[in-house]
Design an enzyme around this catalytic site. Sequence first.
Site, PDB file in Angstrom:
ATOM      1  N   GLN A 175       4.060   3.054   0.346  1.00 18.76           N
ATOM      2  CA  GLN A 175       4.485   1.761   0.837  1.00 18.76           C
ATOM      3  C   GLN A 175       5.151   2.031   2.454  1.00 18.76           C
ATOM      4  OE1 GLN A 175       7.194  -0.292  -2.612  1.00 18.76           O
ATOM      5  NE2 GLN A 175       7.201   1.949  -3.051  1.00 18.76           N
ATOM      6  N   ASN A 176       5.254   3.172   2.676  1.00 22.50           N
ATOM      7  CA  ASN A 176       5.959   3.520   3.950  1.00 22.50           C
ATOM      8  C   ASN A 176       4.932   3.248   5.115  1.00 22.50           C
ATOM      9  OD1 ASN A 176       7.956   4.370   2.495  1.00 22.50           O
ATOM     10  ND2 ASN A 176       7.551   6.602   2.537  1.00 22.50           N
ATOM     11  N   VAL A 177       5.478   2.878   6.238  1.00 23.36           N
ATOM     12  CA  VAL A 177       4.547   2.687   7.332  1.00 23.36           C
ATOM     13  C   VAL A 177       4.619   3.819   8.540  1.00 23.36           C
ATOM     14  CG1 VAL A 177       4.594   0.047   7.038  1.00 23.36           C
ATOM     15  CG2 VAL A 177       6.428   1.227   8.351  1.00 23.36           C
TER      16      VAL A 177
ATOM     17  N   HIS B 174       1.166  -1.073   2.590  1.00 22.72           N
ATOM     18  CA  HIS B 174       1.936  -2.012   3.688  1.00 22.72           C
ATOM     19  C   HIS B 174       1.681  -1.724   5.087  1.00 22.72           C
ATOM     20  CE1 HIS B 174       4.777  -2.820   0.000  1.00 22.72           C
ATOM     21  NE2 HIS B 174       3.942  -3.247  -0.161  1.00 22.72           N
TER      22      HIS B 174
ATOM     23  N   CYS C 285      -9.574 -10.895  17.868  1.00 27.94           N
ATOM     24  CA  CYS C 285     -10.885 -10.245  17.520  1.00 27.94           C
ATOM     25  C   CYS C 285     -10.844  -9.586  16.171  1.00 27.94           C
ATOM     26  CB  CYS C 285     -11.277  -9.178  18.633  1.00 27.94           C
ATOM     27  SG  CYS C 285     -10.337  -7.788  18.619  1.00 27.94           S
TER      28      CYS C 285
ATOM     29  N   THR D  74      11.620   5.294  -4.300  1.00 27.30           N
ATOM     30  CA  THR D  74      11.272   3.586  -4.244  1.00 27.30           C
ATOM     31  C   THR D  74      12.250   2.760  -5.108  1.00 27.30           C
ATOM     32  OG1 THR D  74       9.969   1.892  -4.100  1.00 27.30           O
ATOM     33  CG2 THR D  74       9.269   3.417  -5.629  1.00 27.30           C
ATOM     34  N   SER D  75      12.635   1.762  -4.629  1.00 28.19           N
ATOM     35  CA  SER D  75      13.853   1.149  -5.284  1.00 28.19           C
ATOM     36  C   SER D  75      13.244   0.121  -6.199  1.00 28.19           C
ATOM     37  CB  SER D  75      14.573   0.086  -4.400  1.00 28.19           C
ATOM     38  OG  SER D  75      13.849  -0.476  -3.685  1.00 28.19           O
TER      39      SER D  75
ATOM     40  N   ASN E 162      13.701   9.935  -8.212  1.00 23.50           N
ATOM     41  CA  ASN E 162      14.251   9.239  -7.253  1.00 23.50           C
ATOM     42  C   ASN E 162      15.876   9.522  -7.217  1.00 23.50           C
ATOM     43  OD1 ASN E 162      13.230   6.972  -5.869  1.00 23.50           O
ATOM     44  ND2 ASN E 162      14.979   5.770  -6.660  1.00 23.50           N
TER      45      ASN E 162
HETATM   46  C1  BV8 Z   1       2.345 -10.221  -2.131  1.00 25.07           C
HETATM   47  C2  BV8 Z   1       6.445  -3.192   5.449  1.00 25.07           C
HETATM   48  C3  BV8 Z   1       0.413 -11.312  -3.261  1.00 25.07           C
HETATM   49  C4  BV8 Z   1       7.253  -3.945   6.097  1.00 25.07           C
HETATM   50  C5  BV8 Z   1       7.216  -3.940   3.354  1.00 25.07           C
HETATM   51  C6  BV8 Z   1       9.676 -13.114  -6.639  1.00 25.07           C
HETATM   52  C7  BV8 Z   1       9.542 -12.383  -7.654  1.00 25.07           C
HETATM   53  C8  BV8 Z   1       8.640 -11.068  -7.340  1.00 25.07           C
HETATM   54  C9  BV8 Z   1       7.834 -11.114  -6.354  1.00 25.07           C
HETATM   55  C10 BV8 Z   1       8.091 -11.987  -5.409  1.00 25.07           C
HETATM   56  C11 BV8 Z   1       8.940 -12.879  -5.440  1.00 25.07           C
HETATM   57  N1  BV8 Z   1       9.003 -13.631  -4.360  1.00 25.07           N
HETATM   58  C12 BV8 Z   1       8.058 -13.195  -3.436  1.00 25.07           C
HETATM   59  C13 BV8 Z   1       7.588 -12.266  -4.112  1.00 25.07           C
HETATM   60  C14 BV8 Z   1       6.553 -11.165  -3.566  1.00 25.07           C
HETATM   61  C15 BV8 Z   1       7.054 -10.214  -2.404  1.00 25.07           C
HETATM   62  C16 BV8 Z   1       8.199  -9.326  -3.208  1.00 25.07           C
HETATM   63  O1  BV8 Z   1       7.987  -8.519  -3.968  1.00 25.07           O
HETATM   64  N2  BV8 Z   1       9.614  -9.920  -2.810  1.00 25.07           N
HETATM   65  C17 BV8 Z   1      10.614  -9.222  -3.401  1.00 25.07           C
HETATM   66  C18 BV8 Z   1      11.736  -8.960  -2.288  1.00 25.07           C
HETATM   67  C19 BV8 Z   1      11.113  -9.873  -4.343  1.00 25.07           C
HETATM   68  N3  BV8 Z   1       5.936  -9.291  -2.068  1.00 25.07           N
HETATM   69  C20 BV8 Z   1       5.174  -9.682  -1.172  1.00 25.07           C
HETATM   70  O2  BV8 Z   1       5.284 -10.634  -0.468  1.00 25.07           O
HETATM   71  C21 BV8 Z   1       3.758  -8.863  -1.084  1.00 25.07           C
HETATM   72  N4  BV8 Z   1       2.689  -9.508  -0.955  1.00 25.07           N
HETATM   73  O3  BV8 Z   1       3.030 -10.395  -3.063  1.00 25.07           O
HETATM   74  O4  BV8 Z   1       0.961 -10.749  -1.958  1.00 25.07           O
HETATM   75  C22 BV8 Z   1      -0.191 -10.477  -3.935  1.00 25.07           C
HETATM   76  C23 BV8 Z   1       0.329  -9.893  -5.100  1.00 25.07           C
HETATM   77  C24 BV8 Z   1      -0.725  -9.107  -5.827  1.00 25.07           C
HETATM   78  C25 BV8 Z   1      -1.832  -8.606  -5.354  1.00 25.07           C
HETATM   79  C26 BV8 Z   1      -2.130  -9.040  -4.409  1.00 25.07           C
HETATM   80  C27 BV8 Z   1      -1.345 -10.246  -3.325  1.00 25.07           C
HETATM   81  C28 BV8 Z   1       3.943  -7.931   0.409  1.00 25.07           C
HETATM   82  C29 BV8 Z   1       5.259  -7.170   0.296  1.00 25.07           C
HETATM   83  C30 BV8 Z   1       5.349  -6.279   1.379  1.00 25.07           C
HETATM   84  C31 BV8 Z   1       6.488  -6.177   2.429  1.00 25.07           C
HETATM   85  N5  BV8 Z   1       6.283  -5.147   3.403  1.00 25.07           N
HETATM   86  N6  BV8 Z   1       7.025  -3.155   4.013  1.00 25.07           N
HETATM   87  C32 BV8 Z   1       8.130  -3.081   7.099  1.00 25.07           C
HETATM   88  O5  BV8 Z   1       8.250  -1.690   6.535  1.00 25.07           O
HETATM   89  O6  BV8 Z   1       8.989  -3.468   7.938  1.00 25.07           O
HETATM   90  S1  BV8 Z   1       8.115  -3.886   1.687  1.00 25.07           S
HETATM   91  C33 BV8 Z   1       9.241  -2.690   2.210  1.00 25.07           C
HETATM   92  O7  BV8 Z   1      10.316  -2.753   1.068  1.00 25.07           O
HETATM   93  C34 BV8 Z   1       8.762  -1.440   1.724  1.00 25.07           C
HETATM   94  O8  BV8 Z   1       7.383  -1.018   2.104  1.00 25.07           O
HETATM   95  C35 BV8 Z   1       8.800  -1.363   0.060  1.00 25.07           C
HETATM   96  O9  BV8 Z   1       7.474  -1.826  -0.291  1.00 25.07           O
HETATM   97  C36 BV8 Z   1       9.656  -2.157  -0.094  1.00 25.07           C
HETATM   98  C37 BV8 Z   1      11.141  -1.650  -0.920  1.00 25.07           C
HETATM   99  O10 BV8 Z   1      11.330  -0.448   0.081  1.00 25.07           O
HETATM  100  P1  BV8 Z   1      11.347   1.251  -0.402  1.00 25.07           P
HETATM  101  O11 BV8 Z   1      10.415   1.884   0.208  1.00 25.07           O
HETATM  102  O12 BV8 Z   1      11.591   1.217  -1.997  1.00 25.07           O
HETATM  103  O13 BV8 Z   1      12.944   1.362   0.009  1.00 25.07           O
HETATM  104  P2  BV8 Z   1      14.475   0.996  -0.553  1.00 25.07           P
HETATM  105  O14 BV8 Z   1      15.311   1.142   0.776  1.00 25.07           O
HETATM  106  O15 BV8 Z   1      14.402  -0.220  -1.042  1.00 25.07           O
HETATM  107  O16 BV8 Z   1      14.828   2.260  -1.680  1.00 25.07           O
HETATM  108  C38 BV8 Z   1      14.769   3.468  -1.250  1.00 25.07           C
HETATM  109  C39 BV8 Z   1      14.826   4.220  -2.618  1.00 25.07           C
HETATM  110  O17 BV8 Z   1      14.803   5.390  -2.213  1.00 25.07           O
HETATM  111  C40 BV8 Z   1      16.099   3.690  -3.274  1.00 25.07           C
HETATM  112  O18 BV8 Z   1      15.590   3.819  -4.941  1.00 25.07           O
HETATM  113  C41 BV8 Z   1      17.193   4.973  -3.093  1.00 25.07           C
HETATM  114  O19 BV8 Z   1      17.778   5.527  -4.183  1.00 25.07           O
HETATM  115  C42 BV8 Z   1      15.764   6.192  -3.038  1.00 25.07           C
HETATM  116  N7  BV8 Z   1      16.193   7.376  -2.199  1.00 25.07           N
HETATM  117  C43 BV8 Z   1      17.019   7.296  -0.935  1.00 25.07           C
HETATM  118  N8  BV8 Z   1      17.059   8.708  -0.402  1.00 25.07           N
HETATM  119  C44 BV8 Z   1      16.396   9.179  -1.418  1.00 25.07           C
HETATM  120  C45 BV8 Z   1      15.730   8.566  -2.217  1.00 25.07           C
HETATM  121  N9  BV8 Z   1      15.074   9.243  -3.301  1.00 25.07           N
HETATM  122  C46 BV8 Z   1      14.762  10.405  -2.983  1.00 25.07           C
HETATM  123  N10 BV8 Z   1      15.389  11.241  -2.116  1.00 25.07           N
HETATM  124  C47 BV8 Z   1      16.291  10.666  -1.237  1.00 25.07           C
HETATM  125  N11 BV8 Z   1      16.654  11.442  -0.327  1.00 25.07           N
END
Ligand code: BV8
Length: 225
Positions: A87-89, A105, A116, A172-173, A194
């Site tokens: 999921q990382n960019v 992502h 284009c 991932t969360s 995690n």
């Molecule tokens: C889509 C790029 C249709 C941008 C990202 C209501 C209910 C369900 C779904 C939805 C809803 N309303 C809308 C939706 C859909 C929506 C969605 O899920 N919204 C959520 C907020 C409810 N999803 C979309 O819009 C997606 N598109 O659904 O299209 C479709 C569906 C199916 C098939 C085809 C089409 C598009 C979503 C993509 C958005 N872009 N990133 C950017 O980078 O700026 S999302 C972005 O946040 C990340 O890429 C990742 O995906 C997401 C979560 O981030 P994480 O990577 O998990 O990071 P986070 O900080 O949250 O957590 C870190 C974790 O690591 C924690 O658990 C922590 O404990 C742990 N950690 C921390 N340090 C460590 C560690 N673990 C180990 N070691 C460590 N040291």
Amino acid sequence: MRIVVLTGAGISAESGLTTFRDSGGLWEGHDPMQVATPEAYADDPGLVQHFYDARRAALSQVEPNAAHHALVRLEDALGDDLLVVTQNVDDLHERAGSRRVHHIHGRLRSAWCTRCDERHDWQGPLADGPACPSCGASGLRPDIVWFGEIPYGMDLVEQALDACDLFVSIGTSGVVYPAAAFVHWARGATLELNLEPSAGATDFAESRRGPATHLVPAWVEELLA
Ligand code: BV8
């Protein structure tokens, strides 16, 4: 053994890249709906471009960590039987040496021309509206999948999850879909590595807690022992 590994921001945290939802995370400073949606880009492209320019620039200040390197050792052992879906960019998997990495992502170091439709490897800023190397227009946007947009290569991911013997989720969360549903699409065994329990922790057969730089090398050594 065919393995699919899903990674999130947590695997890059110990390299110094901010995660999204942890304290001091990206989403604390920015409302995702203001910087990571096509609507936000239409409303205020400058704000969005500067948000991603800053993250793209930050990549040159960080290096892959022990968790990224451990996945390279696993790929050396398993070859095509390992697929890293991220999921990382950021490009830390590739800079560690991983070859089979799929960015669902998008990537910070890629620009997508809205005129284009060409994509170009890109290191520098986009906020100053540089010309597209293919068509010359200044319609380059970050090659990032924003909320409401379709993730890249979902067919490839679905096929890999359907055929895998083991699905492992790292750092991932589990709150953003469709990635958060992969544990349900995976046919094989499931393992979460995690720092804290993710939103879908109870959906995994096994969960281990700790920093990725400890958990991932230990898991890889165990698997290759
Ligand atoms: C889509 C790029 C249709 C941008 C990202 C209501 C209910 C369900 C779904 C939805 C809803 N309303 C809308 C939706 C859909 C929506 C969605 O899920 N919204 C959520 C907020 C409810 N999803 C979309 O819009 C997606 N598109 O659904 O299209 C479709 C569906 C199916 C098939 C085809 C089409 C598009 C979503 C993509 C958005 N872009 N990133 C950017 O980078 O700026 S999302 C972005 O946040 C990340 O890429 C990742 O995906 C997401 C979560 O981030 P994480 O990577 O998990 O990071 P986070 O900080 O949250 O957590 C870190 C974790 O690591 C924690 O658990 C922590 O404990 C742990 N950690 C921390 N340090 C460590 C560690 N673990 C180990 N070691 C460590 N040291």
